[in-house]
Every structure is written in structure tokens, then in C-alpha cells.
Design a protein around this motif. Sequence first.
Motif, mmCIF file in Angstrom:
data_model
loop_
_atom_site.group_PDB
_atom_site.id
_atom_site.type_symbol
_atom_site.label_atom_id
_atom_site.label_comp_id
_atom_site.label_asym_id
_atom_site.label_seq_id
_atom_site.Cartn_x
_atom_site.Cartn_y
_atom_site.Cartn_z
ATOM 1 N N LEU A 1 0.712 -1.316 -0.180
ATOM 2 C CA LEU A 1 0.132 0.206 -0.126
ATOM 3 C C LEU A 1 0.630 1.371 0.284
ATOM 4 O O LEU A 1 0.882 2.156 -0.866
ATOM 5 C CB LEU A 1 -0.733 0.225 1.053
ATOM 6 C CG LEU A 1 -2.314 -1.126 1.203
ATOM 7 C CD1 LEU A 1 -3.048 -0.926 2.577
ATOM 8 C CD2 LEU A 1 -3.372 -0.106 -0.315
ATOM 9 N N LYS A 2 1.675 1.585 0.848
ATOM 10 C CA LYS A 2 2.936 2.506 0.638
ATOM 11 C C LYS A 2 3.707 2.772 -0.173
ATOM 12 O O LYS A 2 3.312 3.996 -0.932
ATOM 13 C CB LYS A 2 3.648 2.019 1.963
ATOM 14 C CG LYS A 2 4.689 2.988 2.466
ATOM 15 C CD LYS A 2 6.011 3.059 3.412
ATOM 16 C CE LYS A 2 7.497 4.312 3.875
ATOM 17 N NZ LYS A 2 8.153 4.512 4.660
ATOM 18 N N LYS A 3 3.963 1.707 -1.140
ATOM 19 C CA LYS A 3 4.449 2.319 -2.832
ATOM 20 C C LYS A 3 3.313 2.149 -4.134
ATOM 21 O O LYS A 3 3.862 2.182 -5.011
ATOM 22 C CB LYS A 3 5.106 0.660 -2.865
ATOM 23 C CG LYS A 3 5.814 0.166 -2.368
ATOM 24 C CD LYS A 3 7.486 -0.891 -2.413
ATOM 25 C CE LYS A 3 8.123 -1.333 -1.977
ATOM 26 N NZ LYS A 3 8.958 -2.461 -2.197
ATOM 27 N N GLY A 4 2.091 2.390 -3.220
ATOM 28 C CA GLY A 4 1.131 2.234 -4.592
ATOM 29 C C GLY A 4 0.317 1.999 -4.978
ATOM 30 O O GLY A 4 -0.248 2.115 -5.789
ATOM 31 N N VAL A 5 0.430 0.415 -4.520
ATOM 32 C CA VAL A 5 0.369 -0.410 -5.057
ATOM 33 C C VAL A 5 -1.600 -0.216 -4.903
ATOM 34 O O VAL A 5 -2.135 -0.172 -3.169
ATOM 35 C CB VAL A 5 0.058 -2.165 -4.786
ATOM 36 C CG1 VAL A 5 -0.813 -3.115 -5.005
ATOM 37 C CG2 VAL A 5 1.818 -2.631 -5.404
ATOM 38 N N PRO A 6 -3.000 -0.369 -5.550
ATOM 39 C CA PRO A 6 -4.070 -0.039 -6.103
ATOM 40 C C PRO A 6 -5.118 -0.495 -4.555
ATOM 41 O O PRO A 6 -4.304 -2.261 -4.982
ATOM 42 C CB PRO A 6 -4.895 0.128 -6.859
ATOM 43 C CG PRO A 6 -3.348 0.314 -7.822
ATOM 44 C CD PRO A 6 -2.573 -0.193 -7.237
ATOM 45 N N ALA A 7 -5.240 -0.094 -3.657
ATOM 46 C CA ALA A 7 -5.943 -1.585 -2.650
ATOM 47 C C ALA A 7 -6.907 -2.166 -2.784
ATOM 48 O O ALA A 7 -7.361 -3.185 -3.017
ATOM 49 C CB ALA A 7 -7.090 -0.562 -1.821
ATOM 50 N N GLN A 8 -7.348 -1.335 -4.280
ATOM 51 C CA GLN A 8 -9.261 -2.116 -5.008
ATOM 52 C C GLN A 8 -8.778 -3.475 -5.531
ATOM 53 O O GLN A 8 -9.101 -4.558 -5.654
ATOM 54 C CB GLN A 8 -9.336 -0.907 -6.369
ATOM 55 C CG GLN A 8 -10.609 -0.438 -5.685
ATOM 56 C CD GLN A 8 -9.383 0.661 -5.024
ATOM 57 O OE1 GLN A 8 -8.380 1.084 -5.105
ATOM 58 N NE2 GLN A 8 -10.363 2.230 -5.094
ATOM 59 N N ILE A 9 -7.183 -3.196 -6.446
ATOM 60 C CA ILE A 9 -6.481 -4.984 -6.618
ATOM 61 C C ILE A 9 -5.923 -5.578 -6.474
ATOM 62 O O ILE A 9 -6.604 -7.048 -5.704
ATOM 63 C CB ILE A 9 -5.640 -4.160 -7.527
ATOM 64 C CG1 ILE A 9 -5.620 -3.544 -8.454
ATOM 65 C CG2 ILE A 9 -4.576 -5.155 -8.613
ATOM 66 C CD1 ILE A 9 -6.745 -3.758 -9.555
ATOM 67 N N VAL B 1 -7.051 -5.264 5.155
ATOM 68 C CA VAL B 1 -6.078 -3.758 5.313
ATOM 69 C C VAL B 1 -6.421 -3.026 4.478
ATOM 70 O O VAL B 1 -6.792 -1.759 4.467
ATOM 71 C CB VAL B 1 -4.481 -3.811 5.460
ATOM 72 C CG1 VAL B 1 -3.812 -2.752 5.580
ATOM 73 C CG2 VAL B 1 -4.191 -4.806 6.290
ATOM 74 N N PRO B 2 -6.649 -3.547 3.161
ATOM 75 C CA PRO B 2 -6.979 -2.489 1.728
ATOM 76 C C PRO B 2 -8.332 -2.026 2.215
ATOM 77 O O PRO B 2 -8.676 -1.071 1.796
ATOM 78 C CB PRO B 2 -6.905 -3.258 0.727
ATOM 79 C CG PRO B 2 -5.561 -4.959 0.759
ATOM 80 C CD PRO B 2 -5.739 -4.581 2.311
ATOM 81 N N LEU B 3 -9.284 -2.378 2.534
ATOM 82 C CA LEU B 3 -10.925 -2.374 2.654
ATOM 83 C C LEU B 3 -10.670 -1.522 3.696
ATOM 84 O O LEU B 3 -11.374 -0.582 3.828
ATOM 85 C CB LEU B 3 -12.057 -3.114 2.494
ATOM 86 C CG LEU B 3 -12.355 -4.743 1.791
ATOM 87 C CD1 LEU B 3 -12.797 -5.934 2.820
ATOM 88 C CD2 LEU B 3 -12.764 -4.053 1.043
ATOM 89 N N THR B 4 -10.027 -1.381 4.769
ATOM 90 C CA THR B 4 -10.109 -0.681 5.793
ATOM 91 C C THR B 4 -9.749 1.190 5.556
ATOM 92 O O THR B 4 -9.556 1.649 5.708
ATOM 93 C CB THR B 4 -9.552 -0.738 7.303
ATOM 94 O OG1 THR B 4 -10.035 -2.358 7.654
ATOM 95 C CG2 THR B 4 -9.584 -0.061 8.423
ATOM 96 N N THR B 5 -8.719 0.902 4.592
ATOM 97 C CA THR B 5 -8.069 1.461 4.264
ATOM 98 C C THR B 5 -8.805 2.419 3.281
ATOM 99 O O THR B 5 -9.109 3.647 3.402
ATOM 100 C CB THR B 5 -6.101 1.411 3.456
ATOM 101 O OG1 THR B 5 -5.568 0.573 4.495
ATOM 102 C CG2 THR B 5 -5.799 2.335 3.015
#
Length: 515
Positions: free
Chosen positions: A324-332, A376-380
Motif C-alpha cells: 500500500l505504501k508503495k502505491g499498489v491500488p487497494a482495490q486490486i 487492510v485494503p478495505l479499511t484503508t
Amino acid sequence: MAEVGLKKWIITFTVITASLLELIDTTIVNVAIPQIQGNLGATLEDVAWLSTGYAVANVIVLPMSGWLGNRFGRKNYFLTSIIVFTLVSFLCGNATSLNELILFRIIQGLAGGGLISTAQAILIETWPREDVGIATALFGLGAVVGPTVGPTIGGYILEISSWPWIFYVNIPVGILAAYCTYTFVRATPKEGQGQPVDWWGIALLAIAVGSLQTLLEKGESEDWFSTPYITALAVASVFGLLLFIWREMTTDHPIVNFKIMRHRSFSVGMFTSFILGFGLYGSVFVFPVFCQNLLGFSPLQTGEILFPGGLCTIVMMPFIGIMLKKGVPAQIMATFGMFAFFVFCWMLSNSTLQSGTGDFFWPLVIRGVGMALLFVPLTTLAIQDLKGPEIGQGSGLNNMMRQLGGSFGIAALTTLIHIRSGFHRSVLLSNVNDYNQPFVERFNILIKGFMAKGQTLFDAKIMAAKAMEGIVTRQTMLLTYDDAYWVAGLIMLFSIPLLYLQKFKKNANIPADVH
């Protein structure tokens, strides 16, 4: 202002430990219910209120936790919640009657509701803005692993001791968490101090959410709307919710700030958190029941089977935060997580009565990866647009939706199992007749087998009929659990489009200002 150095890690350890206390206690009691039932001389229906009372109290406090933290100061509220939770854990272990134990469990649930969302808010303000994805991942360790390892820990404790110790083990952990909170967590302003208390809002929230949670917990065992008090709970939850929303939208000092729903990502995130809870708690509910009731595993064996998947989640979480910090989309990442959960359900839907512990290793590892990719992605995504005090409110609502999703999941899957068992039994029994050659051959083999052991023809036929009834029952339950896995997997799979209604951000971090 973010913390640095060793202090940052001590605070992180503290809030994760405190939230684990609450999350493990949501499931650890379940494995001790038979022992508590025998020790206190209670019926299974009465003992079930140990879980129901805790869950109801928990879900009432969750949406209020942001308001309480704002009114009394986040550190003060968090510290008080830890102390109360720890004291009541001692009282639970010392209870001499079921009514005492249920009362203390309800108080424990009220205190526990203040731990999760407040812990998440403290963690967000402790870490730098660019590292919030990692902080959320660390918090997710407790949220995802806690309910999974709860039965394992409970099974080990019951193997070596008695049920009070599932509560006593909280005491040293609670004391450590309270000390670290008092010493290291920075105090926040009491911005809500002196403002009028929305007592009507609190009452309506308790009626709406409490009725809904009780309805979900007890509905199946009470045959849903054929029971008057279940119908009354359904009416109370609907009208209570409508009146609560109206009240909070019109008062100047609401306990739940629904204005944060203007953020599209948060509004959609409420639904995705609900789906996450459905999958997380629903699967943790169905799998142990399947293993113990159908395959004959002990609670300890079931917990040991679940452990590798939980360990996989623990290992994966930090890497998710780094991505996530490196910019990988949370949706993916969440898409892959939902698909992994579907694969887990599909693999378990192919289980047989001969399935052993080795057959569940890879499905549960895949589930562990999926849960890490989801939490983590869903919460973010859900709280990426929230600022200032909105984060505390959003965390509370988000955690409440995950908990309600779990309750809906358990209720829906329990009802599905009940309905589909009747259907599958009817289909299987239609083949149990003298015109079905495979049945006749199997029945005759059983008769000859019993006669070879010295039974008369008459007794052998009765025993063969009972054996066939057992075979039909086991096959019925197998097909029913397979259906439950399929439904859980398909719900997760069909929820993927919701992810793409939320905003894409190159770096979906949460604002650092959470005061």
C-alpha cells in the motif's frame, strides 16, 4: 503528531494487545460452553446468552466509541476500557451462577467495544502519514487473527485447566496494556467535554442495534418470526434505526456523525466491511461445526487445523502494508483477496466424509492470504477521506459494520443449513426404496454383516435400517455444508464490483491529523 523510535513500537504493541483481548474473547468462550453448562447446571439455550450478551453489548458501543473518545479524551477512554475489561474478566472467572456470568459478560462487551475502534484511532495518529498502511496492517493482525485463534487458545486452556481460566488469562495481559497505555500513549483534547449529551440518541442506538444483534443471534434457534419476541425485535430494530438516523441528523451534538457518509469511499466501505465480516466470522463459524459435528474432530484438533491459516495472515499483513505504501491500488489487492476467499470456499465445497486434516491445509492457507488481502485494503479505502475527529467516528462505524456482517453471516448460513438439510434429506430419501438397486444391495450387505455377528434376521434388518438412517443423515449434512461454503464464496465473489465504486488513489494513506 506521529511518534518515533521505540515509543512508536511500544504504543503499537499496546493497542494491538488490547484489541486482541476483546477479539479473542468473541470466540474463546464458545469452546467452553459445554463445560460451563455442566458446571453451572444450565441449559444450552441459557448458556448461549454468554455469547449473545457479549456481542449485543459490543455492537452497541462500537458506533459510540468515537463520540466517547472525543468527550472524555481518547487515552482516558481507552485506558478505562482496558481496566474495566480486565476487572470484569476476573469477575467472570469468579462467577458462581449463570446469571452472574451473563451480567459480567455484558459489561465485558461494553468495555470491549471501546477497545477496537479507539485502538485503531490511536494507532493511526501514532504512525507517520506515509506509513499508515503498515499501521493498519499491524492492527489487522488482531482483527483477523483474534477470532480465528480464539477457539485454539480456548481448546488448549480447557485441556490443561477449567473454564474460569479462559477469563483469568486476560488479567496479566490487561494489566500490561493498562500500564503501557498510561505511560506511553499521548493524551488528546476532550473536545466534546461540556457539550450536551444526546440521551435520546444513545437510547435509540441501544434499541436499534441491540434488537438487531439479538435478532440475528437468536433468530434461527427461535424459528424466526414464528416466535413473538423475535418479531418484536425485528420491528424495534427497524423503527429504532429510522428514529436514530432522524435524531442524529437533526441534533446539534450527535453521538454518531452521519455527515461522514458524504464521503463516497466511506459509504461504500461500510458495505465492503459488512461483506468482510460475513466472510470472516461466517467461515470461522461453519468450518468448526463441520469438522466437529460431521468429521468427529475435537475442538482442539479443529483449532490446530485453523492455526496455519491464521499464521499465514500474520506473515502476510506487513507485506500488504508495504505494498500500500508503495502505491499498489487497494482495490486490486482486495479483488485478489475476495477471489482467494472464493477459491477457499470452492475447495471446501468439495469435501467428503473421508476428508482429513491434511485436506484442509491449503484451503485454509488460501483463506489466510485472502483475509490479509482484504482487511487492510478495505479499511484503508473506507477511511481514506476522513479527517480529524471523523476518523474516530468512522472507525467505530466501520468496525460495527464488520461485526454486524459477521452476525448476519452466521444467522444466514445457519438458516441456509437448516433449509437445505431438509431439501437434501428429502432427495436422498426418495432413493431409499425397494426399487433402487444400489440401495437394495447396500441394505442386504448390512443385513448379512449383522447376521454374521450373531444377530437374528429380524434384529439385523432393524440395525441395517438404523445404519442406513445414519448414512443418509451424514450425507445430508455433508451436502448442506457444501452449499453453505458455496453461498459464502459467491457472495464474496459478487461483491468485487463494489470495490471499484471507491476512489483510486496512488497512495491511499489516511490523513495524519486525527485530533
